[in-house]
Scaffold this motif. Structure first.
Motif, PDB file in Angstrom:
ATOM      1  N   LYS A   1      -6.020  -6.528   2.483  1.00 56.54           N
ATOM      2  CA  LYS A   1      -7.039  -5.970   3.396  1.00 56.54           C
ATOM      3  C   LYS A   1      -8.420  -6.458   2.950  1.00 56.54           C
ATOM      4  O   LYS A   1      -8.655  -7.651   2.923  1.00 56.54           O
TER       5      LYS A   1
ATOM      6  N   SER B   1      -9.940   5.177   6.779  1.00 53.47           N
ATOM      7  CA  SER B   1     -10.091   4.219   7.882  1.00 53.47           C
ATOM      8  C   SER B   1      -8.696   4.029   8.483  1.00 53.47           C
ATOM      9  O   SER B   1      -7.836   3.427   7.862  1.00 53.47           O
TER      10      SER B   1
ATOM     11  N   PHE C   1      -0.796   5.751  10.133  1.00 55.94           N
ATOM     12  CA  PHE C   1      -0.722   5.672   8.684  1.00 55.94           C
ATOM     13  C   PHE C   1      -0.920   7.028   8.028  1.00 55.94           C
ATOM     14  O   PHE C   1      -0.298   7.335   7.012  1.00 55.94           O
TER      15      PHE C   1
ATOM     16  N   MET D   1       0.760   5.053  -1.909  1.00 60.57           N
ATOM     17  CA  MET D   1       0.828   6.353  -1.218  1.00 60.57           C
ATOM     18  C   MET D   1       1.923   7.209  -1.862  1.00 60.57           C
ATOM     19  O   MET D   1       1.726   8.389  -2.170  1.00 60.57           O
TER      20      MET D   1
ATOM     21  N   GLY E   1       0.802  -1.220   0.000  1.00 63.40           N
ATOM     22  CA  GLY E   1       0.000   0.000   0.000  1.00 63.40           C
ATOM     23  C   GLY E   1       0.833   1.267   0.000  1.00 63.40           C
ATOM     24  O   GLY E   1       0.463   2.287  -0.607  1.00 63.40           O
TER      25      GLY E   1
ATOM     26  N   ARG F   1       2.250   8.706   7.970  1.00 59.09           N
ATOM     27  CA  ARG F   1       3.195   8.230   6.945  1.00 59.09           C
ATOM     28  C   ARG F   1       3.126   9.120   5.703  1.00 59.09           C
ATOM     29  O   ARG F   1       4.128   9.364   5.036  1.00 59.09           O
TER      30      ARG F   1
ATOM     31  N   ILE G   1      -6.866   2.294   2.373  1.00 62.61           N
ATOM     32  CA  ILE G   1      -6.219   0.979   2.340  1.00 62.61           C
ATOM     33  C   ILE G   1      -6.965  -0.022   3.227  1.00 62.61           C
ATOM     34  O   ILE G   1      -7.141  -1.175   2.855  1.00 62.61           O
TER      35      ILE G   1
HETATM   36  C1  LIG Z   1      -4.528   2.809   6.518  1.00 62.97           C
HETATM   37  C2  LIG Z   1      -3.243   2.251   6.021  1.00 62.97           C
HETATM   38  N1  LIG Z   1      -2.479   2.998   5.224  1.00 62.97           N
HETATM   39  C3  LIG Z   1      -1.319   2.552   4.752  1.00 62.97           C
HETATM   40  C4  LIG Z   1      -0.834   1.315   5.069  1.00 62.97           C
HETATM   41  C5  LIG Z   1       0.480   0.872   4.534  1.00 62.97           C
HETATM   42  O1  LIG Z   1       0.317  -0.199   3.665  1.00 62.97           O
HETATM   43  P1  LIG Z   1       1.472  -1.274   3.447  1.00 62.97           P
HETATM   44  O2  LIG Z   1       1.887  -1.800   4.765  1.00 62.97           O
HETATM   45  O3  LIG Z   1       0.748  -2.305   2.584  1.00 62.97           O
HETATM   46  O4  LIG Z   1       2.561  -0.613   2.705  1.00 62.97           O
HETATM   47  C6  LIG Z   1      -1.587   0.487   5.892  1.00 62.97           C
HETATM   48  C7  LIG Z   1      -1.085  -0.855   6.273  1.00 62.97           C
HETATM   49  O5  LIG Z   1      -1.499  -1.477   7.195  1.00 62.97           O
HETATM   50  C8  LIG Z   1      -2.812   0.972   6.380  1.00 62.97           C
HETATM   51  O6  LIG Z   1      -3.561   0.208   7.187  1.00 62.97           O
END
Ligand SMILES: Cc1ncc(COP(=O)(O)O)c(C=O)c1O
Length: 383
Positions: free
Chosen positions: A192, A138, A89, A67, A63, A92, A168
């Motif tokens: 997910k 979420s 997240f 982003m 994911g 991030r 995601i």
């Molecule tokens: C809301 C949300 N955003 C971003 C991510 C990041 O995704 P990934 O770990 O697949 O890179 C996650 C992962 O759990 C997430 O729950």
């Protein structure tokens, strides 16, 4: 032998139909067979993203790749963006935007507070040149659901500002109307609500987001959206795709269409409600605020006197039920029960039973069976 249950908010369990589809012998991606898979994936993703107007692009990445793609394709260094977050997240996105030299206006809410759309409206008035508003629908770390529909109405008044939504853990669990709510970029990951192993990500790109792409000067190569779009026109991908995952995706999207998006969303609401009621009946306190509770994951405070890390470890190692612990400041202080994707009534009952047994072992006092009883009642009420 011990039977295991994966009750985390990603990765999530994979239905056997999808596992079997992925186990088929490898095919070459530059073939009509694979082009048919690409078409099925794109059509199915448009259905779950609830979009007819946006393009849907698929990457071999987690994911976070989606982003990063949103940042490098929509902006130029020095562009101002408003990033709202109430969990790990969302934050991030701030880190990615800063890594690419964007000017970030941060609207930080506590992990137990939903993002206030009025604060975004105010920030946009103060920063009328902002090129983007970025929000998590979420938030997996806190279980909070943010009101992206209202944010969509607000951002629509700014023709050069794109609304980027991290859904995601939203897609396939909660309602996310890409077109109707004016969401310019929506992203999800395979592990997910799409009920696949990790390794695929998808984004939607609206016409407003394509205009932002034309202005954007940030360097991009693997995640250059235009490369994916040009190839999609020929039902293919610019680079070697994750062939088996895409074959699995076509299968999971078929299952999702069979169930119907409305039913999927209702199932998540029902399972989340049963989980919440079960936990509350055990005297546990829910972490997310009543006005912003999502249905993908239920975070719960670890009761006083109980070691949260031990709780998670006993659940997994003794009872075979894997739940998630808290992150960052909430490590050891909350637990998170995931119920997004391939979940049914008895996953919730099993998890609550294991939780009760574990809490008993850790000396927590409660009425044994009360969690399961409350969850059963909630499930039967909303049958
Ligand atoms: C809301 C949300 N955003 C971003 C991510 C990041 O995704 P990934 O770990 O697949 O890179 C996650 C992962 O759990 C997430 O729950």
């Amino acid at each position: 032998m011990r039977k295991n249950y994966l009750m985390t908010p990603g990765p999530t369990p994979v239905p056997s139909e999808v596992l079997l589809a992925q186990a088929r012998p490898m095919i070459h991606h530059r073939t009509p067979d694979f082009e048919a898979v690409v078409r099925e994936c794109v059509d199915g993703l448009k259905y779950v993203f609830q979009t007819k107007d946006s393009d849907v692009l698929i990457f071999a990445s987690s994911g976070t790749g989606a982003m990063e793609s949103a940042i490098v394709n929509c902006f130029s260094a020095g562009d101002e963006v408003i990033i709202c977050f109430n969990g790990k997240f969302g934050q991030r996105m701030q880190l990615i935007a800063q890594a690419y030299g964007l000017k970030v206006c941060v609207l930080e809410f506590g992990w137990q507070t939903a993002v206030d759309p009025a604060a975004i409206a105010r920030a946009l008035k103060e920063h009328p040149d902002a090129r983007g508003v970025i929000i998590t629908q979420s938030e997996t770390s806190s279980g909070v659901l943010n009101d992206v529909q209202t944010v969509g109405r607000i951002v629509a008044d700014y023709p050069d500002c794109v609304l980027i939504v991290d859904s995601i853990t939203g897609i396939g669990a909660v309602d996310c109307k890409t077109d109707a709510w004016g969401l310019d970029v929506v992203m999800t990951g395979s592990q997910k609500g799409l009920m696949l192993p990790p390794g695929l990500a998808a984004v939607t790109v609206s016409s407003k987001a394509w205009r932002a792409y034309e202005r954007s000067t940030l360097p991009k190569f693997y995640f250059d959206w235009k490369k994916y779009l040009k190839n999609l026109e020929k039902d293919t991908t610019p680079f070697t795709p994750a062939v088996s995952l895409m074959i699995g995706l076509a299968e999971s999207l078929k299952l999702m269409r069979e169930e119907g998006l409305e039913n999927i969303i209702a199932r998540h609401a029902r399972l989340a409600e049963a989980t919440r009621r079960g936990c509350e009946a055990l005297g546990l306190e829910l972490f997310a605020p009543a006005e912003g509770r999502g249905n993908a994951v239920t975070p719960v405070w670890v009761p006083a006197g109980v070691d949260g890390k031990k709780l998670v470890s006993i659940m997994k190692n003794k009872h075979g039920v894997t739940i998630a612990g808290g992150q960052d400041d909430y490590t050891g202080r909350i637990i998170r029960i995931g119920h997004l994707g391939y979940f049914g009534d008895f996953d919730i009952i099993t998890t609550l039973a294991a939780l009760e047994m574990t809490l008993s072992e850790l000396g927590y006092e409660f009425e044994p069976g009360s969690g399961i009883k409350a969850a059963e009642a909630a499930l039967m009420e909303r049958e």
